[in-house]
Structure formats: C-alpha cells, structure tokens
Scaffold this motif. Structure first.
Motif, PDB file in Angstrom:
ATOM      1  N   GLU A  20       0.826  -1.211   0.000  1.00 45.84           N
ATOM      2  CA  GLU A  20       0.000   0.000   0.000  1.00 45.84           C
ATOM      3  C   GLU A  20       0.857   1.258   0.000  1.00 45.84           C
ATOM      4  O   GLU A  20       0.509   2.254  -0.620  1.00 45.84           O
ATOM      5  CB  GLU A  20      -0.940  -0.003   1.204  1.00 45.84           C
ATOM      6  N   ARG A  21       2.003   1.225   0.671  1.00 45.51           N
ATOM      7  CA  ARG A  21       2.889   2.380   0.710  1.00 45.51           C
ATOM      8  C   ARG A  21       3.553   2.625  -0.642  1.00 45.51           C
ATOM      9  O   ARG A  21       3.713   3.767  -1.073  1.00 45.51           O
ATOM     10  CB  ARG A  21       3.958   2.165   1.789  1.00 45.51           C
ATOM     11  N   THR A  66       2.508   1.545  -3.696  1.00 50.49           N
ATOM     12  CA  THR A  66       1.602   1.575  -4.833  1.00 50.49           C
ATOM     13  C   THR A  66       0.897   2.928  -4.870  1.00 50.49           C
ATOM     14  O   THR A  66       0.128   3.252  -3.963  1.00 50.49           O
ATOM     15  CB  THR A  66       0.554   0.454  -4.724  1.00 50.49           C
ATOM     16  N   ARG A  72      -1.771   5.706  -5.530  1.00 51.51           N
ATOM     17  CA  ARG A  72      -3.219   5.730  -5.723  1.00 51.51           C
ATOM     18  C   ARG A  72      -3.537   6.457  -7.030  1.00 51.51           C
ATOM     19  O   ARG A  72      -2.760   7.265  -7.505  1.00 51.51           O
ATOM     20  CB  ARG A  72      -3.900   6.462  -4.578  1.00 51.51           C
TER      21      ARG A  72
END
Length: 165
Positions: free
Chosen positions: A30-31, A33, A35
C-alpha cells in the motif's frame, strides 16, 4: 500433556509469525503503490501528463461502422493532440499512453491507437487517432481517460487525465 502444550504453542507462534509477515507485506504494498489521481480536464483545454501536454479534439461515432461489431455497440473515433514537452515525450509514438473510455457509472472500455504520428518533436503538437467499441446507449456520453503508460493504466494507479466532452 507437556508435548501437546508445546505443539499448541508452536502452532500459535507460527500463526502469529505468518500474520505479522502478511501485515508487513500488505503495508509495504500500500505504501509503494500510488493511488489513482485522476484530474478532470475541461472541454477544449489541455493538461500535462507524463512528458507531454494532451488535448482532446473530438469524440464521435465513426461514419462507417465495422460489420463485425458486437450487437448493441458502436465504434467511436477519438482525436487527441499530444505535444511532447521534452526529449522523453517523443517516445509516445513507440510506447503510447494507455487509453480508456468511461461513463458516469464507472464502467470502462479499452481504446486503442488507430493512427499515431511517425515522429514527435518537443513543442510541436501531433495528432493521435484512437478507436473504441462502446455500448450504443452511452456513445454520446463516454469520456476519454488517459494514463501515462500501460503499467499504470492497467492497474489504474498514479496520475491520469479524464477529458470532459
């Protein structure tokens, strides 16, 4: 009894270790990738993305529809102007951006490069012609979504442009 407690403890510690590793991997994913950051571009305006400035010229139904289209769909033609901003922007002839057509409900249809300029020069506008097959009922409403490359486009990550009609 002692061996049973040791096995139970080992299983609990193994499960906890796997859980912590999974949580760590998800947090790193998540860090790392980016958004999706889709900017809306007003009709007739240009916006910068990647190493070029892009402007939607028109979206219209193709005058001559292919015979092998799926029932209930039409082929639309999209004319897009791209102006390379630097030497990196001239590579959009060989590795074009990634395009989608989208409607207000969030559905998307792939758009493909039909005609691309043979050569791009920084500061000189060039025309890209795209085609896409979309449902007849939304053909007059679909908007072009532009991603800087296929990697971000397929994953719908990072910066993108959505052109108003």
């Amino acid at each position: 009894m002692k061996i049973g407690l040791q096995l139970l403890g080992a299983l609990a510690l193994s499960a906890a270790l796997l859980g912590v590793q999974g949580y760590d991997a998800m947090a790193r994913f998540e860090r790392d990738t980016p958004r999706a950051e889709v900017r809306q571009v007003p009709k007739g305006q240009a916006a910068e993305l990647g190493d070029a400035r892009w402007r939607l010229l028109k979206i219209e139904r193709m005058a001559k529809q292919p015979e092998n289209l799926a029932p209930g769909t039409v082929m639309v033609q999209i004319d897009l102007e791209g102006t390379p901003l630097n030497e990196k922007g001239v590579f959009y002839t060989t590795t074009p951006p990634y395009y989608y057509m989208g409607d207000s409900s969030g559905r998307t249809w792939m758009a493909l490069t039909w005609k691309a300029p043979e050569k791009l020069t920084p500061g000189t506008p060039a025309r890209f012609t795209l085609i896409s097959s979309v449902p007849k009922d939304v053909a007059g409403q679909v908007e072009l979504l532009l991603w800087p490359n296929e990697y971000f486009g397929v994953r719908e990550q990072g910066p993108a442009l959505r052109f108003d009609r």
